[in-house]
Design a protein around this motif. Structure first.
Motif, short mmCIF file in Angstrom:
data_model
loop_
_atom_site.label_atom_id
_atom_site.label_comp_id
_atom_site.label_asym_id
_atom_site.label_seq_id
_atom_site.Cartn_x
_atom_site.Cartn_y
_atom_site.Cartn_z
N THR A 105 0.85 -1.19 0.00
CA THR A 105 0.00 0.00 0.00
C THR A 105 0.89 1.24 0.00
O THR A 105 2.11 1.14 0.16
CB THR A 105 -0.90 0.05 1.25
OG1 THR A 105 -0.06 0.26 2.39
CG2 THR A 105 -1.73 -1.20 1.42
N ASN A 106 0.24 2.40 -0.12
CA ASN A 106 0.98 3.66 -0.12
C ASN A 106 1.96 3.75 1.05
O ASN A 106 3.07 4.26 0.89
CB ASN A 106 0.00 4.83 0.01
CG ASN A 106 -0.87 4.99 -1.20
OD1 ASN A 106 -0.38 5.07 -2.32
ND2 ASN A 106 -2.19 5.04 -0.99
N THR A 107 1.50 3.30 2.20
CA THR A 107 2.31 3.49 3.41
C THR A 107 3.21 2.29 3.72
O THR A 107 4.02 2.35 4.64
CB THR A 107 1.41 3.76 4.64
OG1 THR A 107 0.48 2.68 4.75
CG2 THR A 107 0.65 5.07 4.49
N ARG A 108 3.07 1.21 2.94
CA ARG A 108 3.92 0.01 3.13
C ARG A 108 4.27 -0.56 1.77
O ARG A 108 3.52 -1.37 1.23
CB ARG A 108 3.19 -1.06 3.93
CG ARG A 108 3.20 -0.78 5.41
CD ARG A 108 2.28 -1.76 6.10
NE ARG A 108 2.22 -1.43 7.50
CZ ARG A 108 2.58 -2.25 8.48
NH1 ARG A 108 3.00 -3.46 8.21
NH2 ARG A 108 2.51 -1.86 9.72
N LEU A 109 5.40 -0.14 1.25
CA LEU A 109 5.84 -0.62 -0.05
C LEU A 109 6.92 -1.68 0.19
O LEU A 109 7.94 -1.38 0.82
CB LEU A 109 6.40 0.54 -0.88
CG LEU A 109 5.37 1.64 -1.20
CD1 LEU A 109 6.03 2.84 -1.86
CD2 LEU A 109 4.26 1.09 -2.10
N PRO A 110 6.69 -2.91 -0.30
CA PRO A 110 7.61 -4.01 0.03
C PRO A 110 8.86 -4.00 -0.85
O PRO A 110 9.15 -4.97 -1.56
CB PRO A 110 6.74 -5.24 -0.21
CG PRO A 110 5.79 -4.82 -1.27
CD PRO A 110 5.54 -3.36 -1.10
N PHE A 111 9.59 -2.90 -0.82
CA PHE A 111 10.80 -2.74 -1.63
C PHE A 111 11.87 -2.02 -0.81
O PHE A 111 11.55 -1.36 0.19
CB PHE A 111 10.48 -1.94 -2.90
CG PHE A 111 9.54 -2.66 -3.83
CD1 PHE A 111 10.01 -3.65 -4.69
CD2 PHE A 111 8.18 -2.37 -3.82
CE1 PHE A 111 9.12 -4.33 -5.52
CE2 PHE A 111 7.30 -3.05 -4.65
CZ PHE A 111 7.77 -4.04 -5.51
N ASP A 112 13.12 -2.15 -1.28
CA ASP A 112 14.25 -1.56 -0.55
C ASP A 112 14.29 -0.04 -0.69
O ASP A 112 13.68 0.52 -1.61
CB ASP A 112 15.57 -2.12 -1.11
CG ASP A 112 15.71 -3.60 -0.80
OD1 ASP A 112 15.05 -4.07 0.15
OD2 ASP A 112 16.47 -4.27 -1.52
N ASP A 113 15.06 0.58 0.17
CA ASP A 113 15.32 2.03 0.05
C ASP A 113 16.04 2.30 -1.27
O ASP A 113 16.80 1.46 -1.76
CB ASP A 113 16.27 2.51 1.17
CG ASP A 113 15.66 2.34 2.56
OD1 ASP A 113 14.50 1.91 2.67
OD2 ASP A 113 16.39 2.64 3.53
N ASP A 114 15.86 3.48 -1.81
CA ASP A 114 16.67 4.01 -2.93
C ASP A 114 16.69 3.07 -4.15
O ASP A 114 17.72 2.88 -4.77
CB ASP A 114 18.14 4.21 -2.47
CG ASP A 114 18.24 5.10 -1.25
OD1 ASP A 114 17.37 5.96 -1.06
OD2 ASP A 114 19.22 4.94 -0.49
N GLN A 115 15.54 2.46 -4.46
CA GLN A 115 15.55 1.41 -5.50
C GLN A 115 15.13 1.89 -6.89
O GLN A 115 15.59 1.35 -7.88
CB GLN A 115 14.62 0.28 -5.04
CG GLN A 115 14.87 -1.02 -5.78
CD GLN A 115 13.97 -2.15 -5.32
OE1 GLN A 115 13.53 -2.21 -4.18
NE2 GLN A 115 13.69 -3.07 -6.23
N PHE A 116 14.25 2.89 -6.99
CA PHE A 116 13.59 3.15 -8.27
C PHE A 116 13.99 4.50 -8.88
O PHE A 116 14.14 5.49 -8.18
CB PHE A 116 12.07 3.10 -8.11
CG PHE A 116 11.59 1.77 -7.63
CD1 PHE A 116 11.61 0.67 -8.48
CD2 PHE A 116 11.15 1.59 -6.32
CE1 PHE A 116 11.21 -0.57 -8.04
CE2 PHE A 116 10.75 0.35 -5.87
CZ PHE A 116 10.77 -0.74 -6.73
N ASP A 117 14.06 4.50 -10.24
CA ASP A 117 14.28 5.76 -10.95
C ASP A 117 13.00 6.58 -11.02
O ASP A 117 13.05 7.81 -11.03
CB ASP A 117 14.78 5.45 -12.38
CG ASP A 117 16.11 4.75 -12.37
OD1 ASP A 117 17.10 5.40 -12.01
OD2 ASP A 117 16.16 3.54 -12.68
N PHE A 118 11.86 5.89 -11.12
CA PHE A 118 10.55 6.57 -11.16
C PHE A 118 9.60 5.89 -10.18
O PHE A 118 9.65 4.67 -10.00
CB PHE A 118 9.90 6.48 -12.55
CG PHE A 118 10.62 7.25 -13.61
CD1 PHE A 118 10.39 8.61 -13.78
CD2 PHE A 118 11.53 6.62 -14.45
CE1 PHE A 118 11.06 9.33 -14.76
CE2 PHE A 118 12.21 7.33 -15.42
CZ PHE A 118 11.97 8.69 -15.58
N LEU A 119 8.70 6.69 -9.63
CA LEU A 119 7.55 6.13 -8.90
C LEU A 119 6.30 6.79 -9.47
O LEU A 119 6.21 8.02 -9.52
CB LEU A 119 7.66 6.38 -7.40
CG LEU A 119 6.57 5.65 -6.57
CD1 LEU A 119 7.12 5.27 -5.19
CD2 LEU A 119 5.30 6.48 -6.41
#
Ligand SMILES: C[S@@+](CC[C@H](N)C(=O)[O-])C[C@H]1O[C@@H](n2cnc3c(N)ncnc32)[C@H](O)[C@@H]1O
Length: 231
Positions: A105-119
Protein backbone atom coordinates in the motif's frame (compact mmCIF):
# COMPACT_ATOMS: atom_id res chain seq x y z
CA UNK A 1 -5.29 -1.96 8.94
CA UNK A 2 -8.57 -0.08 9.51
CA UNK A 3 -11.99 -1.63 8.89
CA UNK A 4 -12.43 0.81 5.99
CA UNK A 5 -9.22 -0.46 4.38
CA UNK A 6 -10.19 -4.13 4.69
CA UNK A 7 -13.58 -3.55 3.06
CA UNK A 8 -12.14 -1.18 0.47
CA UNK A 9 -9.36 -3.59 -0.54
CA UNK A 10 -11.89 -6.38 -1.09
CA UNK A 11 -14.11 -3.94 -3.04
CA UNK A 12 -11.20 -3.04 -5.33
CA UNK A 13 -10.40 -6.71 -6.00
CA UNK A 14 -14.11 -7.37 -6.79
CA UNK A 15 -14.26 -4.27 -8.99
CA UNK A 16 -11.30 -5.34 -11.12
CA UNK A 17 -12.52 -8.96 -11.29
CA UNK A 18 -15.90 -7.80 -12.63
CA UNK A 19 -14.36 -5.20 -14.96
CA UNK A 20 -12.04 -7.81 -16.39
CA UNK A 21 -14.83 -10.40 -16.83
CA UNK A 22 -17.21 -7.91 -18.46
CA UNK A 23 -14.58 -6.33 -20.72
CA UNK A 24 -14.97 -2.95 -18.99
CA UNK A 25 -11.39 -2.85 -17.65
CA UNK A 26 -9.38 0.15 -18.89
CA UNK A 27 -7.49 -1.35 -21.79
CA UNK A 28 -5.52 1.84 -22.34
CA UNK A 29 -3.02 3.88 -20.30
CA UNK A 30 -3.62 7.39 -18.99
CA UNK A 31 -3.02 9.81 -21.84
CA UNK A 32 -1.55 12.31 -19.38
CA UNK A 33 0.99 9.78 -18.15
CA UNK A 34 1.94 8.88 -21.74
CA UNK A 35 2.47 12.58 -22.42
CA UNK A 36 4.67 13.01 -19.35
CA UNK A 37 6.92 10.14 -20.44
CA UNK A 38 6.98 10.88 -24.17
CA UNK A 39 6.57 14.67 -24.35
CA UNK A 40 8.76 17.57 -23.32
CA UNK A 41 6.57 18.70 -20.44
CA UNK A 42 9.11 17.99 -17.70
CA UNK A 43 12.59 19.47 -17.85
CA UNK A 44 15.27 16.82 -17.48
CA UNK A 45 13.02 13.87 -18.36
CA UNK A 46 15.13 11.19 -20.12
CA UNK A 47 14.29 10.33 -23.75
CA UNK A 48 15.47 6.72 -23.47
CA UNK A 49 14.03 4.67 -20.61
CA UNK A 50 15.74 1.35 -21.30
CA UNK A 51 17.20 -0.10 -18.13
CA UNK A 52 15.51 2.43 -15.85
CA UNK A 53 13.08 1.18 -13.21
CA UNK A 54 9.59 2.26 -12.24
CA UNK A 55 7.33 1.38 -9.34
CA UNK A 56 3.62 1.64 -10.21
CA UNK A 57 1.88 1.96 -6.83
CA UNK A 58 -1.73 0.72 -7.01
CA UNK A 59 -1.30 -0.47 -10.59
CA UNK A 60 -4.96 -1.56 -10.94
CA UNK A 61 -5.52 -3.32 -14.27
CA UNK A 62 -1.84 -2.81 -15.29
CA UNK A 63 -2.87 -0.47 -18.11
CA UNK A 64 -0.15 2.05 -17.21
CA UNK A 65 2.34 -0.67 -16.28
CA UNK A 66 2.07 -2.21 -19.75
CA UNK A 67 2.68 1.16 -21.42
CA UNK A 68 5.76 1.71 -19.24
CA UNK A 69 7.10 -1.77 -20.04
CA UNK A 70 6.70 -0.93 -23.73
CA UNK A 71 8.85 2.17 -23.16
CA UNK A 72 11.65 -0.14 -21.99
CA UNK A 73 11.27 0.47 -18.27
CA UNK A 74 11.79 -2.38 -15.78
CA UNK A 75 8.36 -2.50 -14.18
CA UNK A 76 7.58 -3.15 -10.52
CA UNK A 77 4.18 -2.58 -8.98
CA UNK A 78 1.92 -2.99 -6.00
CA UNK A 79 -1.69 -3.83 -5.41
CA UNK A 80 -3.74 -4.30 -2.28
CA UNK A 81 -4.51 -7.97 -2.94
CA UNK A 82 -2.56 -10.93 -4.34
CA UNK A 83 -5.23 -11.70 -6.97
CA UNK A 84 -4.74 -8.19 -8.43
CA UNK A 85 -0.95 -8.69 -8.48
CA UNK A 86 -1.37 -12.04 -10.25
CA UNK A 87 -3.68 -10.49 -12.83
CA UNK A 88 -1.19 -7.65 -13.47
CA UNK A 89 1.69 -10.16 -13.85
CA UNK A 90 -0.40 -12.19 -16.33
CA UNK A 91 -1.33 -9.12 -18.39
CA UNK A 92 2.33 -8.14 -18.79
CA UNK A 93 3.43 -11.75 -19.40
CA UNK A 94 0.80 -12.12 -22.16
CA UNK A 95 2.61 -9.29 -23.98
CA UNK A 96 6.08 -10.77 -23.35
CA UNK A 97 7.13 -8.66 -20.34
CA UNK A 98 8.34 -9.90 -16.99
CA UNK A 99 7.34 -7.63 -14.12
CA UNK A 100 7.45 -7.81 -10.34
CA UNK A 101 4.10 -7.05 -8.65
CA UNK A 102 3.79 -7.37 -4.88
CA UNK A 103 1.07 -6.78 -2.30
CA UNK A 104 1.59 -3.34 -0.75
CA UNK A 105 0.00 0.00 0.00
CA UNK A 106 0.98 3.66 -0.12
CA UNK A 107 2.31 3.49 3.41
CA UNK A 108 3.92 0.01 3.13
CA UNK A 109 5.84 -0.62 -0.05
CA UNK A 110 7.61 -4.01 0.03
CA UNK A 111 10.80 -2.74 -1.63
CA UNK A 112 14.25 -1.56 -0.55
CA UNK A 113 15.32 2.03 0.05
CA UNK A 114 16.67 4.01 -2.93
CA UNK A 115 15.55 1.41 -5.50
CA UNK A 116 13.59 3.15 -8.27
CA UNK A 117 14.28 5.76 -10.95
CA UNK A 118 10.55 6.57 -11.16
CA UNK A 119 7.55 6.13 -8.90
CA UNK A 120 4.12 6.42 -10.48
CA UNK A 121 1.12 6.94 -8.19
CA UNK A 122 -1.85 7.34 -10.49
CA UNK A 123 -5.02 8.16 -8.57
CA UNK A 124 -3.93 6.15 -5.56
CA UNK A 125 -2.53 8.41 -2.80
CA UNK A 126 -5.95 9.80 -1.83
CA UNK A 127 -7.11 6.34 -0.73
CA UNK A 128 -5.27 7.12 2.47
CA UNK A 129 -7.82 9.02 4.48
CA UNK A 130 -6.02 10.80 7.28
CA UNK A 131 -3.38 13.51 7.24
CA UNK A 132 -0.79 11.31 9.06
CA UNK A 133 -1.29 8.53 6.47
CA UNK A 134 -0.95 10.99 3.57
CA UNK A 135 2.35 12.21 5.05
CA UNK A 136 3.42 8.59 5.72
CA UNK A 137 2.58 7.68 2.10
CA UNK A 138 4.68 10.52 0.72
CA UNK A 139 7.59 9.57 2.97
CA UNK A 140 7.28 5.95 1.84
CA UNK A 141 7.33 7.02 -1.83
CA UNK A 142 10.50 9.01 -1.15
CA UNK A 143 12.10 6.10 0.73
CA UNK A 144 11.98 3.72 -2.26
CA UNK A 145 13.00 6.31 -4.89
CA UNK A 146 16.71 6.68 -5.68
CA UNK A 147 18.20 10.07 -4.80
CA UNK A 148 17.35 12.12 -7.91
CA UNK A 149 14.50 9.71 -8.76
CA UNK A 150 11.26 11.20 -10.01
CA UNK A 151 7.70 11.01 -8.70
CA UNK A 152 4.80 11.21 -11.19
CA UNK A 153 1.45 11.46 -9.42
CA UNK A 154 -2.18 12.12 -10.22
CA UNK A 155 -4.80 12.81 -7.58
CA UNK A 156 -8.41 13.97 -7.58
CA UNK A 157 -9.14 17.69 -7.87
CA UNK A 158 -12.09 19.50 -6.28
CA UNK A 159 -14.31 19.48 -9.41
CA UNK A 160 -14.04 15.75 -9.99
CA UNK A 161 -17.23 13.72 -10.45
CA UNK A 162 -16.39 11.39 -7.54
CA UNK A 163 -17.15 14.33 -5.23
CA UNK A 164 -20.75 14.67 -6.46
CA UNK A 165 -22.95 14.46 -3.30
CA UNK A 166 -19.88 13.92 -1.10
CA UNK A 167 -20.13 15.01 2.53
CA UNK A 168 -17.43 17.50 3.56
CA UNK A 169 -15.89 16.38 6.84
CA UNK A 170 -13.15 19.01 7.18
CA UNK A 171 -9.39 18.51 7.16
CA UNK A 172 -9.44 17.62 3.42
CA UNK A 173 -11.65 14.60 4.17
CA UNK A 174 -14.75 13.76 2.14
CA UNK A 175 -17.27 10.94 2.45
CA UNK A 176 -18.23 9.60 -0.97
CA UNK A 177 -21.95 10.03 -1.65
CA UNK A 178 -22.45 8.83 -5.21
CA UNK A 179 -25.17 6.19 -5.38
CA UNK A 180 -23.64 4.70 -8.52
CA UNK A 181 -20.14 4.17 -7.10
CA UNK A 182 -18.91 1.17 -5.10
CA UNK A 183 -16.88 3.57 -2.93
CA UNK A 184 -20.06 5.19 -1.50
CA UNK A 185 -19.69 5.79 2.23
CA UNK A 186 -15.90 5.62 2.24
CA UNK A 187 -13.82 8.58 3.37
CA UNK A 188 -10.92 9.93 1.33
CA UNK A 189 -8.41 12.75 1.62
CA UNK A 190 -8.39 15.18 -1.30
CA UNK A 191 -6.03 18.12 -1.76
CA UNK A 192 -8.24 21.17 -2.08
CA UNK A 193 -5.77 23.36 -4.00
CA UNK A 194 -2.21 23.42 -5.42
CA UNK A 195 -1.14 25.33 -2.29
CA UNK A 196 -2.03 22.30 -0.17
CA UNK A 197 -0.12 20.00 -2.48
CA UNK A 198 2.97 22.15 -1.91
CA UNK A 199 2.23 22.21 1.83
CA UNK A 200 2.41 18.39 2.02
CA UNK A 201 4.90 17.55 -0.75
CA UNK A 202 7.55 20.28 -0.32
CA UNK A 203 8.90 19.00 3.02
CA UNK A 204 9.48 15.54 1.45
CA UNK A 205 10.53 16.23 -2.17
CA UNK A 206 12.51 18.76 -4.23
CA UNK A 207 11.35 20.58 -7.37
CA UNK A 208 7.63 20.01 -6.71
CA UNK A 209 5.53 21.11 -9.72
CA UNK A 210 1.73 20.99 -9.79
CA UNK A 211 -0.27 20.73 -13.02
CA UNK A 212 -3.92 19.99 -13.62
CA UNK A 213 -6.14 18.31 -16.21
CA UNK A 214 -9.81 19.15 -16.34
CA UNK A 215 -12.06 17.31 -18.81
CA UNK A 216 -15.78 17.90 -19.20
CA UNK A 217 -17.02 14.67 -20.70
CA UNK A 218 -20.77 15.26 -20.97
CA UNK A 219 -22.15 13.37 -17.96
CA UNK A 220 -19.15 13.92 -15.70
CA UNK A 221 -16.15 16.15 -15.08
CA UNK A 222 -12.74 14.59 -14.56
CA UNK A 223 -10.49 16.92 -12.56
CA UNK A 224 -7.00 15.84 -11.57
CA UNK A 225 -3.98 17.51 -10.02
CA UNK A 226 -0.83 16.19 -11.69
CA UNK A 227 2.32 16.39 -9.62
CA UNK A 228 5.97 15.76 -10.41
CA UNK A 229 8.80 16.04 -7.93
CA UNK A 230 12.32 14.75 -7.35
CA UNK A 231 13.80 12.97 -4.32
C1 LIG B 1 -8.53 4.47 -9.19
S1 LIG B 1 -7.63 2.98 -9.14
C2 LIG B 1 -6.21 3.45 -10.13
C3 LIG B 1 -5.53 2.27 -10.76
C4 LIG B 1 -4.36 2.62 -11.70
N1 LIG B 1 -3.30 3.33 -10.98
C5 LIG B 1 -4.86 3.44 -12.87
O1 LIG B 1 -4.47 4.61 -12.99
O2 LIG B 1 -5.60 2.91 -13.69
C6 LIG B 1 -6.96 2.99 -7.49
C7 LIG B 1 -6.07 1.77 -7.19
O3 LIG B 1 -5.47 1.96 -5.91
C8 LIG B 1 -5.48 0.74 -5.18
N2 LIG B 1 -5.51 1.11 -3.76
C9 LIG B 1 -6.59 1.31 -2.96
N3 LIG B 1 -6.19 1.65 -1.72
C10 LIG B 1 -4.83 1.70 -1.74
C11 LIG B 1 -3.84 2.00 -0.76
N4 LIG B 1 -4.18 2.34 0.48
N5 LIG B 1 -2.52 1.94 -1.12
C12 LIG B 1 -2.19 1.61 -2.39
N6 LIG B 1 -3.08 1.29 -3.36
C13 LIG B 1 -4.40 1.35 -3.04
C14 LIG B 1 -6.76 0.05 -5.66
O4 LIG B 1 -6.72 -1.35 -5.47
C15 LIG B 1 -6.85 0.48 -7.13
O5 LIG B 1 -6.23 -0.45 -7.98
Amino acid sequence: MTQQSKTAFKDWADYYRQASASGEALAYPSETLVRLFKGKYITGMPRDFHGLSVLDVGCGGANNALMMARLGLRVFGTEVDESLCREARDILASQGFEADFRVGTNTRLPFDDDQFDFLVSWNVLHYENTEPDIVAGLQEYARVLKPGGRLLLSTTGPDHAILKNARTLGGHRYQIGREDDFRKGEIYFYFDSPAYIHFYFDPVFHQVQVGRTHDRLFNDTLDWFIVTAVK
